[in-house]
Motif scaffolding. Structure first.
Motif, PDB file in Angstrom:
ATOM      1  N   TRP A   6      28.002  32.136  24.100  1.00 52.77           N
ATOM      2  CA  TRP A   6      28.947  32.187  25.221  1.00 52.77           C
ATOM      3  C   TRP A   6      28.698  31.066  26.239  1.00 52.77           C
ATOM      4  N   ASN A   7      27.795  30.143  25.939  1.00 57.43           N
ATOM      5  CA  ASN A   7      27.459  29.037  26.856  1.00 57.43           C
ATOM      6  C   ASN A   7      26.959  29.560  28.207  1.00 57.43           C
ATOM      7  N   LEU A   8      26.030  30.488  28.146  1.00 57.43           N
ATOM      8  CA  LEU A   8      25.467  31.094  29.353  1.00 57.43           C
ATOM      9  C   LEU A   8      24.038  30.608  29.552  1.00 57.43           C
ATOM     10  N   LEU A 201      29.454  36.069  35.818  1.00 56.10           N
ATOM     11  CA  LEU A 201      29.612  35.052  34.778  1.00 56.10           C
ATOM     12  C   LEU A 201      29.436  33.647  35.351  1.00 56.10           C
ATOM     13  N   CYS A 206      29.195  30.218  33.356  1.00 55.89           N
ATOM     14  CA  CYS A 206      30.490  30.327  32.687  1.00 55.89           C
ATOM     15  C   CYS A 206      31.595  30.431  33.735  1.00 55.89           C
ATOM     16  N   LEU A 210      35.836  35.542  30.377  1.00 56.14           N
ATOM     17  CA  LEU A 210      35.555  35.914  28.990  1.00 56.14           C
ATOM     18  C   LEU A 210      36.206  37.240  28.618  1.00 56.14           C
TER      19      LEU A 210
END
Length: 278
Positions: A6-8, A201, A206, A210
């Protein structure tokens, strides 16, 4: 586990009391302002209540952090499960009074009384933020009453904030007799829940949503606006989305996550499988 997918940069819905993730909603902002009012106006004792999971503990810690820049001495203490002697020992240790492991109860009281007397003579101020008072042993409430009496003789050196889940409990009614202010923290409405999810988020790297709008509405319905429940649902949903290689989290994923949390059997349940495979 799912951060890279999730590119976190971190777990956005961790249940840890991390002030870096503190979401100062309108509700929390008002509660925090009232807590600071207790300190500034030298209120004797205040009750801080709200349903479990609404963020009372982290709001208390945010208050403590703000007051580090003030002349006040502000200390946080969690009373969960503590009896009188444990409570007083931890309080003495927090105030750096040097209690030994086997210091008897009468001596603990003498140390605290001497400390408060010294504050009265020097016009010092102490704010104690006592968390989970309703989940401590009953004798701890007796100790709180005695402590407050000791700290408000002559020059009032002591203010207390007593945090508990329910203002309608018998213990809260008793605590209300020594209190001069009540502060309540409510659950989020739908807009606050959406803002809270995006805030978490964003802090985790992010910027894009999402969760679909239907998913957010289902989270609000299932969690009833309680931040701790929102965290639990969102965390499990992100894990499910990773496991299914999704681009976003929809309402079906949220419903499956809620079934998992509630322990309801599902016909096809891969969230549990991926958790067991970690």
């Amino acid at each position: 586990m799912y951060y890279d997918f999730w590119n976190l940069s971190q777990a956005p819905f961790s249940q840890q009391q991390d002030l870096a993730l503190f979401f100062e909603s309108e509700l929390h902002e008002e509660a925090l302002a009232r807590l600071l009012f207790v300190a500034e106006e030298q209120k004797k004792c205040s009750l801080f209540a709200g349903p479990s999971g609404t963020g009372k503990s982290i709001t208390l810690k945010a208050c403590q952090q703000i007051l580090t820049r003030s002349p006040w001495q502000c200390e946080y203490l969690d009373l969960l499960g503590l009896e009188e002697e444990e409570f007083l020992w931890q309080l003495c240790a927090t105030l750096r009074l040097g209690p030994a492991q086997d210091t008897p109860l009468p001596q603990l009281w003498r140390q605290l009384t001497d400390c408060l007397t010294g504050m009265q003579l020097t016009q010092g101020r102490l704010l104690l933020l006592l968390d989970h008072v309703d989940q401590s042993r009953l004798e701890s409430l007796h100790a709180i009453e005695r402590l407050l009496h000791s700290g408000t003789q002559q020059f009032p050196s002591l203010s207390l904030v007593l945090a508990m889940d329910d203002l309608n409990s018998a213990r809260a009614e008793r605590a209300a007799r020594i209190s001069d202010l009540s502060i309540e923290l409510a659950a989020f409405d739908a807009e606050m829940t959406e803002n809270y999810i995006q805030h978490r988020l964003s802090l985790s790297g992010c910027a894009d949503p999402l969760f679909t709008s239907d998913a957010v509405a289902e989270i609000q319905n299932a969690a009833q606006g309680i931040p701790a429940r929102i965290n639990q649902i969102c965390d499990l949903a992100l894990l499910a989305g990773y496991e299914q290689n999704l681009n976003e989290i929809g309402i079906d994923v949220i419903r499956r996550a809620v079934r998992e949390i509630n322990g309801t059997p599902a016909h096809f349940n891969r969230i549990s499988e991926v958790i067991q495979g970690v």
